[in-house]
Enzyme design. Structure first.
Site, PDB file in Angstrom:
ATOM      1  N   ALA A 136      10.156  -0.625  -4.248  1.00 10.76           N
ATOM      2  CA  ALA A 136      10.475  -2.058  -4.322  1.00 10.76           C
ATOM      3  C   ALA A 136       9.917  -2.687  -5.596  1.00 10.76           C
ATOM      4  O   ALA A 136      10.642  -3.360  -6.345  1.00 10.76           O
ATOM      5  CB  ALA A 136       9.917  -2.760  -3.081  1.00 10.76           C
TER       6      ALA A 136
ATOM      7  N   LYS B  29      15.372  -2.475  15.239  1.00 10.80           N
ATOM      8  CA  LYS B  29      14.333  -1.659  14.588  1.00 10.80           C
ATOM      9  C   LYS B  29      13.942  -0.559  15.568  1.00 10.80           C
ATOM     10  O   LYS B  29      14.040  -0.748  16.779  1.00 10.80           O
ATOM     11  CB  LYS B  29      13.105  -2.514  14.267  1.00 10.80           C
ATOM     12  CG  LYS B  29      12.217  -1.922  13.193  1.00 10.80           C
ATOM     13  CD  LYS B  29      12.783  -2.220  11.826  1.00 10.80           C
ATOM     14  CE  LYS B  29      11.945  -1.651  10.710  1.00 10.80           C
ATOM     15  NZ  LYS B  29      12.406  -2.164   9.405  1.00 10.80           N
TER      16      LYS B  29
ATOM     17  N   GLY C  47       1.607  -2.809  -6.550  1.00 12.26           N
ATOM     18  CA  GLY C  47       2.312  -1.623  -6.064  1.00 12.26           C
ATOM     19  C   GLY C  47       3.207  -1.116  -7.181  1.00 12.26           C
ATOM     20  O   GLY C  47       3.593  -1.871  -8.085  1.00 12.26           O
TER      21      GLY C  47
HETATM   22  P1  NAD Z   1       6.757   2.959  -1.637  1.00  9.50           P
HETATM   23  O1  NAD Z   1       6.079   3.947  -0.772  1.00  9.50           O
HETATM   24  O2  NAD Z   1       7.853   3.413  -2.532  1.00  9.50           O
HETATM   25  O3  NAD Z   1       5.682   2.221  -2.566  1.00  9.50           O
HETATM   26  C1  NAD Z   1       4.505   1.683  -2.096  1.00  9.50           C
HETATM   27  C2  NAD Z   1       3.592   1.449  -3.289  1.00  9.50           C
HETATM   28  O4  NAD Z   1       2.419   0.784  -2.847  1.00  9.50           O
HETATM   29  C3  NAD Z   1       3.119   2.726  -3.983  1.00  9.50           C
HETATM   30  O5  NAD Z   1       3.183   2.558  -5.366  1.00  9.50           O
HETATM   31  C4  NAD Z   1       1.670   2.850  -3.541  1.00  9.50           C
HETATM   32  O6  NAD Z   1       0.873   3.522  -4.493  1.00  9.50           O
HETATM   33  C5  NAD Z   1       1.303   1.393  -3.472  1.00  9.50           C
HETATM   34  N1  NAD Z   1       0.074   1.150  -2.735  1.00  9.50           N
HETATM   35  C6  NAD Z   1      -0.368   1.754  -1.605  1.00  9.50           C
HETATM   36  N2  NAD Z   1      -1.586   1.286  -1.287  1.00  9.50           N
HETATM   37  C7  NAD Z   1      -1.901   0.365  -2.239  1.00  9.50           C
HETATM   38  C8  NAD Z   1      -3.006  -0.476  -2.453  1.00  9.50           C
HETATM   39  N3  NAD Z   1      -4.062  -0.455  -1.640  1.00  9.50           N
HETATM   40  N4  NAD Z   1      -2.977  -1.319  -3.522  1.00  9.50           N
HETATM   41  C9  NAD Z   1      -1.921  -1.354  -4.347  1.00  9.50           C
HETATM   42  N5  NAD Z   1      -0.846  -0.581  -4.189  1.00  9.50           N
HETATM   43  C10 NAD Z   1      -0.842   0.264  -3.147  1.00  9.50           C
HETATM   44  O7  NAD Z   1       7.235   1.817  -0.661  1.00  9.50           O
HETATM   45  P2  NAD Z   1       8.365   0.724  -0.878  1.00  9.50           P
HETATM   46  O8  NAD Z   1       9.615   1.209  -0.255  1.00  9.50           O
HETATM   47  O9  NAD Z   1       8.362   0.275  -2.286  1.00  9.50           O
HETATM   48  O10 NAD Z   1       7.818  -0.432   0.087  1.00  9.50           O
HETATM   49  C11 NAD Z   1       6.846  -1.360  -0.356  1.00  9.50           C
HETATM   50  C12 NAD Z   1       6.956  -2.607   0.468  1.00  9.50           C
HETATM   51  O11 NAD Z   1       8.287  -3.122   0.362  1.00  9.50           O
HETATM   52  C13 NAD Z   1       6.719  -2.418   1.974  1.00  9.50           C
HETATM   53  O12 NAD Z   1       6.113  -3.575   2.496  1.00  9.50           O
HETATM   54  C14 NAD Z   1       8.132  -2.295   2.524  1.00  9.50           C
HETATM   55  O13 NAD Z   1       8.198  -2.653   3.911  1.00  9.50           O
HETATM   56  C15 NAD Z   1       8.850  -3.290   1.648  1.00  9.50           C
HETATM   57  N6  NAD Z   1      10.295  -3.098   1.640  1.00  9.50           N
HETATM   58  C16 NAD Z   1      10.846  -2.015   1.044  1.00  9.50           C
HETATM   59  C17 NAD Z   1      12.224  -1.848   1.093  1.00  9.50           C
HETATM   60  C18 NAD Z   1      12.896  -0.688   0.410  1.00  9.50           C
HETATM   61  O14 NAD Z   1      14.147  -0.625   0.438  1.00  9.50           O
HETATM   62  N7  NAD Z   1      12.158   0.221  -0.227  1.00  9.50           N
HETATM   63  C19 NAD Z   1      13.036  -2.795   1.742  1.00  9.50           C
HETATM   64  C20 NAD Z   1      12.442  -3.910   2.331  1.00  9.50           C
HETATM   65  C21 NAD Z   1      11.056  -4.044   2.272  1.00  9.50           C
END
Ligand code: NAD
Length: 424
Positions: free
Chosen positions: A230, A111, A226
């Site tokens: 994801a 990382k 969210g």
């Molecule tokens: P993203 O930025 O696409 O989405 C995040 C979402 O969370 C958004 O819809 C945002 O509005 C929402 N959010 C923010 N604050 C909030 C709150 N207080 N209450 C409710 N919703 C809220 O991010 P992502 O890529 O979907 O990542 C989300 C999670 O998934 C993270 O923990 C990330 O580490 C994990 N993750 C993502 C991936 C990936 O490939 N995208 C891979 C592994 C893990």
């Protein structure tokens, strides 16, 4: 001392798994917990106003017993400052080691990141590119398609991945090296299905969990916390499997819609208005009401530390698919286990992303590219096997799925370590 040290949490998880496996040797425990290498670099950048600014960057290489290090690069400024970020990057690299081992892909854990918030600091495109290329230069000696393969993470995108690949290729005598990094745009050697990978993987895991608990997905209700990458794709694919989404949220708030709604309609609404809040026929609720709504499947897919002990006591779901990283506090785990809710822990539930990153790297290395379905089917095999292996282990040792996934992962890494031995 760093407050709420994330690396201490990661170390505790390794020690807990060692307790179950019966590894007493302190040195071996340290070997498993500590990163092999932690690089901290100074990154001087000429800013648009002509002045020089020095940033701090990291690359943590946790373990490569099963294959090259793999893990994202984030541009972020956590509240605890640079020292906190160093510990966070170390913890995240440890979790990558276990994640790759659970889904049995031949990669280790890494990382990295730069202490900067490109959004709030409003860096220009030129400043971002100079920062990215200078960072790539600084870590170029330890990354490479056979050594360490970074990927996007918080506030980094395909654009930064392309710049890192280009910098690395040019530093190596113009040797075309797409396999040095994943998460690239399709035109740069990226993989089909990478954009949906995490949510799709979560949906596959939930499907297997439903089978294990004999829950019919076709009559199941899903709540998504969210509505980003994801969680949205988890919703889309669970819907394709027959389930109905009845709740969602984003940074503006949470909503429930008892009758269910098509995820595509929610997406259209959010696209138009900037939020899911206000969706016709929905009721605005608090975060706690969303998480504790009566449903079959809860997908916390946004933030860390959402399911506290108090929330756990009121949960009414049967399965939790942790699409987000770290959504459940350790205090909540025993409560959830007592309620017989099946948790698919983050390192398994969101591993679809790293599975397809691995497949991107494979395609880059062989110079031949698969269709969307070929990539998705390969990921499905790895992730469903990971679920089944962990589930069997949880039954065998009578432990929850979070512990079972860690035990499985630690055993697999240890096996590789023992095969190789120590040399020189
Ligand atoms: P993203 O930025 O696409 O989405 C995040 C979402 O969370 C958004 O819809 C945002 O509005 C929402 N959010 C923010 N604050 C909030 C709150 N207080 N209450 C409710 N919703 C809220 O991010 P992502 O890529 O979907 O990542 C989300 C999670 O998934 C993270 O923990 C990330 O580490 C994990 N993750 C993502 C991936 C990936 O490939 N995208 C891979 C592994 C893990």
């Amino acid at each position: 001392m760093v407050k709420n040290d994330p690396f201490a949490n990661a170390t505790k998880q390794v020690n807990d798994a060692c307790d179950i496996i019966g590894i007493k040797d302190k040195e071996l425990r340290e070997y498993l917990a500590m990163p092999n290498k932690m690089m901290r670099v100074k990154i001087p950048v000429k800013m648009d106003n002509g002045k020089i600014r020095v940033f701090t960057g990291f690359r943590s290489q946790h373990n490569n017993d099963r294959g090259p290090y793999k893990g994202g690069i984030r541009y972020f400024n956590p509240e605890g400052g640079v020292e906190y970020m160093e510990r966070e990057v170390m913890a995240l690299s440890s979790w990558m080691t276990w994640k790759c081992a659970i889904v049995d892909i031949p990669l280790g854990g890494g990382k990295g990141g730069i202490y900067v918030n490109p959004k709030t600091e409003k860096l220009s495109d030129g400043e971002m590119e100079r920062l990215t290329r200078q960072f790539a230069y600084k870590i170029s000696e330890i990354i490479g398609p056979e050594k360490d393969i970074p990927a996007p993470d918080v506030y980094t995108t395909g654009r930064e991945m392309t710049q890192i690949m280009d910098t690395f290729s040019k530093l190596n005598g113009n040797k075309y090296s797409p396999g040095v990094i994943t998460g690239k745009p399709i035109s740069m050697g990226g993989s089909l299905a990478r954009n949906v990978a995490t949510g799709l993987g979560t949906a596959y895991c939930v499907r297997e969990a439903a089978k294990a608990l004999k829950i019919n997905l076709k009559t199941s209700k899903v709540v998504l916390q969210g509505f980003g990458n994801a969680s949205t794709f988890a919703g889309i694919y669970l819907e394709k499997m027959g389930a109905k989404v009845i709740g969602a949220s984003d940074s503006k708030g949470s909503i429930l819609f008892e009758k269910g709604a098509k995820v595509s309609k929610l997406m259209e609404y959010k696209e138009k208005t900037g939020s899911v809040v206000g969706f016709p026929g929905s009721k605005k609720v608090s975060t706690e009401e969303l998480l504790t709504a009566k449903c079959d499947i809860l997908v916390p897919g946004a933030l860390e530390n959402q399911i506290t002990a108090k929330i756990a006591n009121n949960l009414k779901c049967k399965i939790i698919g942790e699409a987000a990283n770290g959504p459940t506090l350790p205090e909540a785990d025993p409560i959830i286990a007592k309620k017989k809710i099946l948790v698919i822990p983050d390192i398994l539930a969101n591993s679809g992303g790293v599975c397809i990153s691995y497949l991107e790297w494979v395609q880059n290395n062989m110079g031949y590219y698969w269709s969307f379905d070929e990539v998705a089917n390969k990921m499905e095999k790895n992730i469903t096997k990971g679920f089944k292996d962990a589930y069997e282990l949880s039954k065998k040792h009578k432990i929850d799925m979070r512990k079972a996934t860690m035990v499985l992962a630690v055993e697999r890494v240890l096996e590789a370590f023992n095969q190789k031995g120590i040399w020189p």
